[in-house]
Design a protein around this motif. Structure first.
Motif, mmCIF file in Angstrom:
data_model
loop_
_atom_site.group_PDB
_atom_site.id
_atom_site.type_symbol
_atom_site.label_atom_id
_atom_site.label_comp_id
_atom_site.label_asym_id
_atom_site.label_seq_id
_atom_site.Cartn_x
_atom_site.Cartn_y
_atom_site.Cartn_z
ATOM 1 N N LYS A 120 0.959 -1.068 -0.015
ATOM 2 C CA LYS A 120 0.270 0.230 -0.111
ATOM 3 C C LYS A 120 1.066 0.827 -0.300
ATOM 4 N N ILE A 121 1.950 1.300 -0.802
ATOM 5 C CA ILE A 121 2.737 2.526 -0.421
ATOM 6 C C ILE A 121 2.229 3.317 -1.439
ATOM 7 N N HIS A 122 1.243 3.163 -1.933
ATOM 8 C CA HIS A 122 0.102 4.741 -2.814
ATOM 9 C C HIS A 122 -0.596 5.700 -1.802
ATOM 10 N N ARG A 123 -0.879 4.556 -0.485
ATOM 11 C CA ARG A 123 -1.251 5.340 1.092
ATOM 12 C C ARG A 123 -0.378 5.529 1.712
ATOM 13 N N ALA A 124 0.973 5.505 1.665
ATOM 14 C CA ALA A 124 1.335 5.506 3.115
ATOM 15 C C ALA A 124 1.919 6.809 3.479
ATOM 16 N N HIS A 125 2.161 7.069 4.731
ATOM 17 C CA HIS A 125 3.261 8.273 4.722
ATOM 18 C C HIS A 125 4.534 8.946 4.516
ATOM 19 N N ALA A 126 5.197 7.850 5.064
ATOM 20 C CA ALA A 126 6.637 7.858 4.527
ATOM 21 C C ALA A 126 7.264 6.354 4.389
ATOM 22 N N LEU A 127 8.543 6.321 4.138
ATOM 23 C CA LEU A 127 9.465 4.855 3.705
ATOM 24 C C LEU A 127 10.268 4.859 3.640
ATOM 25 N N LEU A 128 11.109 3.540 4.984
ATOM 26 C CA LEU A 128 12.095 3.515 5.491
ATOM 27 C C LEU A 128 12.970 2.268 4.788
ATOM 28 N N ALA A 129 14.387 2.485 3.545
ATOM 29 C CA ALA A 129 14.418 1.703 3.372
ATOM 30 C C ALA A 129 16.414 1.652 4.263
ATOM 31 N N LEU A 130 15.516 0.426 5.141
ATOM 32 C CA LEU A 130 17.185 0.075 5.375
ATOM 33 C C LEU A 130 17.718 -1.668 5.037
ATOM 34 N N THR A 131 17.266 -1.764 3.866
ATOM 35 C CA THR A 131 18.029 -2.926 3.758
ATOM 36 C C THR A 131 19.604 -3.031 4.313
ATOM 37 N N ARG B 264 8.950 6.778 -5.131
ATOM 38 C CA ARG B 264 8.766 8.063 -5.803
ATOM 39 C C ARG B 264 7.732 7.564 -7.037
ATOM 40 N N THR B 265 7.825 6.694 -7.610
ATOM 41 C CA THR B 265 6.878 7.234 -8.793
ATOM 42 C C THR B 265 5.223 6.740 -8.972
ATOM 43 N N VAL B 266 5.596 6.479 -7.677
ATOM 44 C CA VAL B 266 3.937 5.461 -7.467
ATOM 45 C C VAL B 266 3.316 6.937 -6.886
ATOM 46 N N LYS B 267 4.029 7.662 -5.601
ATOM 47 C CA LYS B 267 3.632 8.966 -4.966
ATOM 48 C C LYS B 267 4.771 9.466 -4.745
ATOM 49 N N PRO B 268 5.067 10.825 -6.375
ATOM 50 C CA PRO B 268 6.219 11.345 -6.126
ATOM 51 C C PRO B 268 5.948 12.193 -4.302
ATOM 52 N N ASP B 269 5.175 12.472 -3.859
ATOM 53 C CA ASP B 269 5.192 13.300 -2.221
ATOM 54 C C ASP B 269 5.767 12.670 -1.805
ATOM 55 N N LEU B 270 6.077 11.198 -1.271
ATOM 56 C CA LEU B 270 6.073 10.158 -0.462
ATOM 57 C C LEU B 270 7.394 10.545 0.188
#
Length: 639
Positions: free
Chosen positions: A454-465, A479-485
């Protein structure tokens, strides 16, 4: 142990300096942090190499210093000399003596090998029992035992030294534990400049000058008034030329009220302001009893029970049997274990046939209930999928060492999280299963994985791999799905992190982007520990720094017997919170993470008329000069 003059000549820094030993970027970053933020003299012990490696190390130190200057954490003309370099591939006893450990104020051991850090810590404690030790350990359980062992050794080898000082002389930290609060704060508030106190994350939030008729939000307190040129496009930040007013740290109420047209910095707690989830969805640890059976199954079971009660009542009325005997006979007929009522009256025979029919309906109902309960238990033990309609959540990529710690902090803040992990046996999978956190198993670089989270309705993304390319590719896909993420990604190299941050900020100017290496996030916590457990952290304000510390009131006439309002000295220090725990139950290190079951012990909403007692412990915000005065050290260049 006595040292020869030859052993002492290797350290030109004198006594009271900081020694940093390590073999990776964290040591360089920590050396720059101690020098630029805390104005300490530093001796750096790092593996020796060729001229090219020495040049690269000097360039990395210079780059870390530039990053700190851009964050506003330095004061021109007040920086100690560059770190003195002691080339060595291992922290042997001779190397530690060349670095002046026997005369140093603190030593940081930051090698990636736990055994190397352990041996060096034991040797350093033997050379200097009162030395403040900060040790980096990946094995958390071993680290706890090491901390107790070294503190006990300090008490035994230095019986005449202050016990309170020695008991707080060893701190064991890990990269994951120190970086997790900043990453969690980035997901919530978009800022990694945080201070942790008693499990509470605090940040310094800038406030623009209020308009006419507006009431500014004071937060917990006003930490500073910004320069008068910060809102002037032609002005220079922090400039005091041409009558411009520079930043004013720890102003009083009169100065705040008269600060027309100046922005402010207020202290506030990091809290999640998104949509709230029910406690059941936030803390689902198993299958509730009412979820074992479906509504239809529960209705059918209720029908069977009602039929048995009606048959029992009818038997009681028509056969003159007592209720207990009638219930017993009905149950025997229900389970088909009673004798046939051949010679009994017709009424009894009819009741027996009806009870047998109800028993026939009960058998498939029991089988269905058993199968459904088994399926419910299996589903409760499996990983949850993201629920329908979920929004305002944080998508966490990677459940390794760092991701697991961040997941725990986000869960403590009651923030809804959806995890994405490729390895079903990753370290954080059992934790996510026990907490009922939704997990999407799959490679984030594949199509449909982020959409399932549900990335299109998320508040933030933490990429920690653990892979820089995976973190970057996941960020670009999101960012392609939600540019203002809002995005925060973990990158190992500081240069690469800076380049990624600038590129993403240029491509998406309306979206918040943070790219940080683990050493960048962990260094402030290690630096604070080297300054002593009473130092909780530092937050830059333009080109000055505010320090946060926990102090005992006893021995400080500036606090003892005074009210909170009277103890406030504008421009020097301010009391923020009171430790409500009894002296024997206090946690020695308020900057450490909360253990499960610990209750908060700091009172932040402190009445100005409260009289500080000698046994109290308080949390203060102070300038460098103010903290030096409170600690009995008057540094000439302190700010």
């Amino acid at each position: 142990m006595a040292t020869s003059p030859q052993q002492r000549t290797g350290d030109p820094q004198g006594s009271g300096h900081m020694v940093v030993c390590g073999d990776d970027g964290l040591a360089l970053r920590l050396a720059a942090e101690l020098r630029e933020v805390y104005r300490q003299r530093v001796v750096l012990v790092a593996p020796s190499g060729g001229r090219g490696e020495e040049t690269e190390r000097a360039a990395l130190l210079s780059q870390a210093a530039r990053i700190l200057r851009r964050s506003g954490a330095t004061v021109p003309g007040d920086t100690p000399p560059p770190p003195h370099d002691v080339p060595s591939s291992s922290p042997s006893e001779a190397t530690l003596l060349r670095a002046g450990v026997d005369r140093a104020a603190a030593l940081a051991l930051l090698y990636e090998d736990d055994e190397v850090n352990l041996r060096a810590a034991l040797a350093a404690r033997r050379l200097s029992p009162g030395l403040r030790l900060v040790v980096r350990m990946y094995n958390r359980k071993l680290g706890q035992h090491l901390e107790e062992l070294l503190d006990q050794a300090a008490l035994l080898t230095a019986p005449g030294t202050d016990r309170a000082v020695l008991e707080a002389s060893t701190t064991v930290l890990s990269d994951a534990d120190t970086a997790a609060p900043a990453l969690a704060a980035t997901a919530v508030a978009g800022s990694s400049k945080v201070v942790q106190a008693d499990g509470v994350l605090l940040r310094a939030a800038e406030r623009t000058p209020p308009g006419r008729g507006e009431v500014p939000d004071p937060g917990l307190c006003t930490l500073a008034l910004l320069s008068s040129t910060t809102t002037d496009p032609a002005g220079v930040e922090g400039s005091e030329a041409s009558g411009a007013l520079g930043p004013l740290l720890l102003p009083d109420d009169r100065a705040v009220a008269g600060s027309t047209g100046r922005g402010s910095v207020v202290l506030e707690t990091v809290r999640y302001a998104g949509p709230s989830l029910s406690p059941r969805r936030l803390a689902r640890r198993g299958a509730p009893l009412r979820e074992l059976f479906s509504r239809r199954l529960r209705g059918a079971l209720a029908g069977i029970v009602a039929s048995v009660l009606i048959l029992t009542l009818t038997t009681t009325l028509l056969t003159d049997a007592d209720p207990v005997h009638a219930a017993y006979v009905t149950l025997l007929d229900l389970f088909s274990i009673n004798d046939p009522a051949i010679d009994a009256p017709v009424t009894h025979q009819v009741l027996q046939l009806l009870t047998g029919l109800v028993g026939l309906a009960l058998l498939p109902l029991l089988v269905a209930g058993a199968l459904e309960a088994l399926g419910t238990f299996r589903a409760a033990g499996a990983l949850r999928r993201p629920p329908r309609g979920l929004s305002g959540h944080v998508v966490l990529l990677g459940l390794g060492k760092i991701g697991t710690r961040v997941l725990t902090r986000l869960r403590d803040l009651d923030i809804p999280v959806v995890c994405v992990e490729e390895d079903p046996d990753a370290r954080g999978i059992p934790l996510a299963r026990s907490l009922g956190i939704p997990v999407v198993l799959g490679d984030v670089t594949e199509d449909g994985v982020l959409e399932a989270a549900k990335i299109h309705r998320a508040h933030a993304l933490l990429a920690l791999t653990s892979s820089d390319t995976t973190n970057l590719e996941g960020t670009l896909s999101a960012r392609t799905v939600k540019p203002d993420l809002r995005v925060a990604l973990r990158l190992y190299d500081d240069d690469f992190a800076t380049a990624v941050h600038r590129t993403l900020r240029t491509a998406h100017p309306d979206a918040l982007t943070r790219s940080r290496s683990v050493s960048h996030l962990a260094a402030p916590a290690f630096a604070g520990a080297m300054m002593g457990r009473q130092v909780l952290g530092a937050i830059p304000v333009e080109r000055k720094v505010l320090l946060f510390a926990a102090l005992l009131v006893a021995g400080h006439p500036q606090f003892e017997g005074r009210t909170v309002a009277d103890a406030f000295r504008p421009g020097a220090w301010r009391v923020l919170a009171l430790d409500t725990a009894s002296p024997g139950a206090r946690r020695p290190d308020l900057a450490s993470s909360h253990q499960e079951g610990d209750e908060p012990q700091l009172l932040w909403d402190l009445h100005p008329g409260y009289v500080l007692r000698s046994q109290d412990r308080v949390v203060i915000a102070a300038t460098r000069r103010g903290l030096a005065e409170l600690r009995g050290r008057h540094a000439a260049g302190a700010r």
